[in-house]
Write an enzyme that holds these catalytic residues in place. Structure first.
Site, PDB file in Angstrom:
ATOM      1  N   HIS A  19       0.816  -1.216   0.000  1.00  0.00           N
ATOM      2  CA  HIS A  19       0.000   0.000   0.000  1.00  0.00           C
ATOM      3  C   HIS A  19       0.844   1.257   0.000  1.00  0.00           C
ATOM      4  O   HIS A  19       0.427   2.291  -0.489  1.00  0.00           O
ATOM      5  CB  HIS A  19      -0.998  -0.028   1.157  1.00  0.00           C
ATOM      6  CG  HIS A  19      -2.125  -0.943   0.869  1.00  0.00           C
ATOM      7  ND1 HIS A  19      -2.134  -2.246   1.276  1.00  0.00           N
ATOM      8  CD2 HIS A  19      -3.236  -0.767   0.121  1.00  0.00           C
ATOM      9  CE1 HIS A  19      -3.217  -2.834   0.821  1.00  0.00           C
ATOM     10  NE2 HIS A  19      -3.906  -1.960   0.112  1.00  0.00           N
ATOM     11  N   GLU A  77     -11.360 -10.304  -5.538  1.00  0.00           N
ATOM     12  CA  GLU A  77      -9.930 -10.286  -5.221  1.00  0.00           C
ATOM     13  C   GLU A  77      -9.474 -11.580  -4.559  1.00  0.00           C
ATOM     14  O   GLU A  77      -8.358 -11.672  -4.076  1.00  0.00           O
ATOM     15  CB  GLU A  77      -9.557  -9.059  -4.391  1.00  0.00           C
ATOM     16  CG  GLU A  77     -10.351  -8.842  -3.131  1.00  0.00           C
ATOM     17  CD  GLU A  77      -9.963  -7.548  -2.401  1.00  0.00           C
ATOM     18  OE1 GLU A  77      -8.949  -6.927  -2.737  1.00  0.00           O
ATOM     19  OE2 GLU A  77     -10.697  -7.185  -1.479  1.00  0.00           O
ATOM     20  N   ASP A  87      -4.695  -8.103  -4.719  1.00  0.00           N
ATOM     21  CA  ASP A  87      -4.917  -9.272  -3.865  1.00  0.00           C
ATOM     22  C   ASP A  87      -5.189 -10.524  -4.695  1.00  0.00           C
ATOM     23  O   ASP A  87      -4.741 -11.616  -4.335  1.00  0.00           O
ATOM     24  CB  ASP A  87      -6.073  -9.014  -2.888  1.00  0.00           C
ATOM     25  CG  ASP A  87      -5.598  -8.221  -1.678  1.00  0.00           C
ATOM     26  OD1 ASP A  87      -4.529  -8.555  -1.147  1.00  0.00           O
ATOM     27  OD2 ASP A  87      -6.269  -7.254  -1.303  1.00  0.00           O
TER      28      ASP A  87
HETATM   29  C1  PEP Z   1      -6.673  -4.943  -4.791  1.00  0.00           C
HETATM   30  O1  PEP Z   1      -6.489  -5.844  -3.970  1.00  0.00           O
HETATM   31  O2  PEP Z   1      -6.373  -5.029  -6.000  1.00  0.00           O
HETATM   32  C2  PEP Z   1      -7.253  -3.671  -4.363  1.00  0.00           C
HETATM   33  C3  PEP Z   1      -7.605  -2.741  -5.222  1.00  0.00           C
HETATM   34  O3  PEP Z   1      -7.367  -3.461  -3.033  1.00  0.00           O
HETATM   35  P1  PEP Z   1      -6.129  -3.066  -2.073  1.00  0.00           P
HETATM   36  O4  PEP Z   1      -4.935  -2.808  -2.943  1.00  0.00           O
HETATM   37  O5  PEP Z   1      -6.553  -1.870  -1.310  1.00  0.00           O
HETATM   38  O6  PEP Z   1      -5.991  -4.294  -1.243  1.00  0.00           O
HETATM   39 MG    MG Z   2      -7.362  -5.712  -2.009  1.00  0.00          MG
END
Ligand code: PEP
Ligand code: MG
Length: 544
Positions: A188, A431, A455
């Protein structure tokens, strides 16, 4: 000049001074002091500095997230001045002849425990606040800042690694680039760097961390993943040239503003933007996104020292909806857990957090948190075009439970005479491989799917997205992932639902044609990638 290399997670170039990110020491040592008066003078100076910091944060929050969200910092300023709190610290210094850090820390523990044991929920919540202000005073006593406070110069932040909560608290106006010794490109923190439109390099190694010092001059090449400490004249000139070329490319992309996302043969697609906070809306509008495809609402929780109230959330969601003036805004419900940890949730430590208690699993287990968020979302829905989506779905039963809670919340609001829109779209993130595989069963229950490829990739390829050691095994174009997306698209359309992609893969323009051929209806990317993806769409010809 010393050169290091890592992995570039956002292609851009920066040149400037380094600021080494210092993490606050949590363990405070007890030291004997002879001069307790001098110690109390140190304390007074630290309290003054902490108050000045809070005033600055309050002013910034007031501008960016509104009064309701900023209020907490006003409360913190009042707490620093509280007589009981201060008498306790001073009396510990006087009676035990100990350092101010220790006296503050001990007082914080005592007060936090006292607040936590009270019956009143409001007073219980002050437990986290007293810890927070005490940590701030301790940091001021140790003369440590978690960021570049004090200077107006923009800097290159270098750190061992940065947690999402640390990244969101950095003053974005002062950051030129990020370089971390550890971390992985799908984390993140990397996503936030992309959102902030600044070069970022991760995994530069511990040798880099040992070599880099505050105030050094550095050049960062987010394309190649190279960092040059004290670059020589030739390297400096080369990177300055690259930076200029970048600006020219950006200028050319600006000409695509106001143009349609349409292929050469006339196929249209929506290009939306992903945001992590209310302050990213400016970038969404500046880059001409058609809407917001993913608002990571958990950042409201990460930025806060306690559960954000219904009112605070309502204010934030309403602001996003109003700012987007009728364009679609998809807000994802809380996705805390795994790498996004928040102290006040008191989540147990887990051996496998990515496979653990996170996202919708927390919401269904602690429905009071979920209900507060849903109430705020539905109340805000009266001010724009809202879609709500739920993360980490693996089964039909989860979705049925969610819909039952949603209906209860709507019933409550109706009974209370509170207005909300009856056009709110409900969707789920695809996901997990499970969700993609049973997408034929899930599609009839929703208005839309949004594929979270970050994910979906980690779970399909069994590669922890936080673990840099397995990054070499991550093939983002793996056939298994593309098949799962295609299967989800077919099933969505067969049941009248639409499908978007909001993971980082949506911005991979080498796949734009593939996604268009699958019939993907929407791509949601970091605001800074909207025009780049529009450019790719407009160059694609599906008739061939
Ligand atoms: C993902 O998992 O692609 C997604 C958009 O959610 P995050 O990156 O916040 O887990
Ligand atoms: Mg995600």
């Amino acid at each position: 000049m010393t050169t290091f290399s890592g992995k570039g997670v956002y292609g851009a170039v920066a040149l400037g001074k380094v600021s080494v990110f210092k993490r606050r020491e949590t363990a405070v040592k007890m030291l004997h002091v002879d001069d307790t008066e001098a110690e109390k003078a140190r304390l007074a100076a630290a309290k003054e500095a902490a108050t000045a910091q809070l005033q600055e944060i309050y002013d910034k929050a007031l501008k960016e997230v509104g009064e309701a969200n900023a209020q907490i910092f006003e409360i913190h300023m009042m707490m620093i001045d509280d007589d009981d709190y201060n008498e306790s610290i001073e009396s510990i210094i006087d009676t035990q002849s100990v350092n101010a850090e220790y006296a503050v820390s001990l007082t914080a523990d005592n007060f936090a425990e006292m607040f936590a044991s009270m019956d009143d929920a409001y007073m219980q919540a002050r437990s986290a606040d007293v810890k927070d202000i005490s940590n701030r005073i301790i940091a001021c006593l140790s003369d440590e800042n978690t960021q570049t406070a004090g200077s107006d110069e923009k800097v290159i932040i270098c750190a061992d690694d940065l947690a999402p909560s640390e990244t969101v608290l950095l003053d974005k106006d002062k950051v030129l680039a990020f370089v971390t010794a550890h971390g992985s490109s799908n984390s993140h923190t990397a996503i936030l760097a992309r959102n902030m439109n600044i070069p970022a390099i991760i995994g530069a190694g511990k040798e880099f961390l040992a070599a880099v010092k505050d105030g050094m001059f550095a050049a960062v090449d987010g394309y190649t993943g190279e960092i040059f400490l004290e670059p020589d004249d030739e390297t400096r000139a080369r990177l300055e040239q690259k930076q200029k070329a970048d600006e020219e490319k950006k200028r050319l992309l600006q000409e695509l503003k106001g143009k349609e996302n349409v292929t050469l043969d006339g196929t249209k697609i929506k290009i939306f933007a992903n945001i992590g906070g209310v302050d990213h809306i400016g970038a969404v509008l500046a880059n001409d996104a058609g809407g917001i495809g993913l608002f990571r609402s958990e950042f409201l929780y990460l930025e806060s020292s306690d559960y954000p109230t219904e009112e605070q959330q309502f204010t934030a969601y309403k602001k996003v909806l109003e700012s987007m003036a009728g364009k679609k805004v998809i807000i994802r419900t809380l996705d805390i857990g795994a790498d996004k940890q928040v102290d006040y949730f008191n989540l147990a430590k887990e051996d496998n957090p990515a496979l653990g208690f996170r996202a919708i699993r927390i919401c269904l287990t602690r429905p009071e948190i979920f209900r507060t968020q849903l109430r705020a979302l539905y109340r805000a829905s009266a001010f724009g075009e809202l879609g709500i989506m739920f993360p980490m779905i693996t089964s039909v039963s989860e979705l049925e439970q969610i819909k039952a809670i949603v209906n209860e919340v709507k019933g409550e609001l109706t009974a209370e005479g509170i207005a909300f829109s009856d056009k709110v779209e409900l969707g789920i993130m695809i996901e997990t491989p499970a969700a993609a595989i049973i997408s034929d069963r899930l599609a009839p229950l929703v208005d839309f799917f949004s594929v979270g490829t970050n994910d979906l990739t980690q779970y399909t390829l069994a590669c922890d997205r936080q673990n840099a050691a397995v990054e070499q095994f991550v093939d983002t174009h793996h056939e298994a992932i593309l098949r799962l997306i295609e299967m989800s698209a077919k099933n969505a359309h067969a049941h009248g639902a639409w499908i978007g992609i909001c993971g980082e893969l949506a911005a991979d323009t080498t796949l734009t044609e593939t996604f268009l051929r699958m019939g993907i209806d929407e791509l949601s990317v970091s605001p800074t990638f909207v025009l780049k993806v529009r450019d790719a769409v407009r160059r694609t010809d599906l008739s061939k």
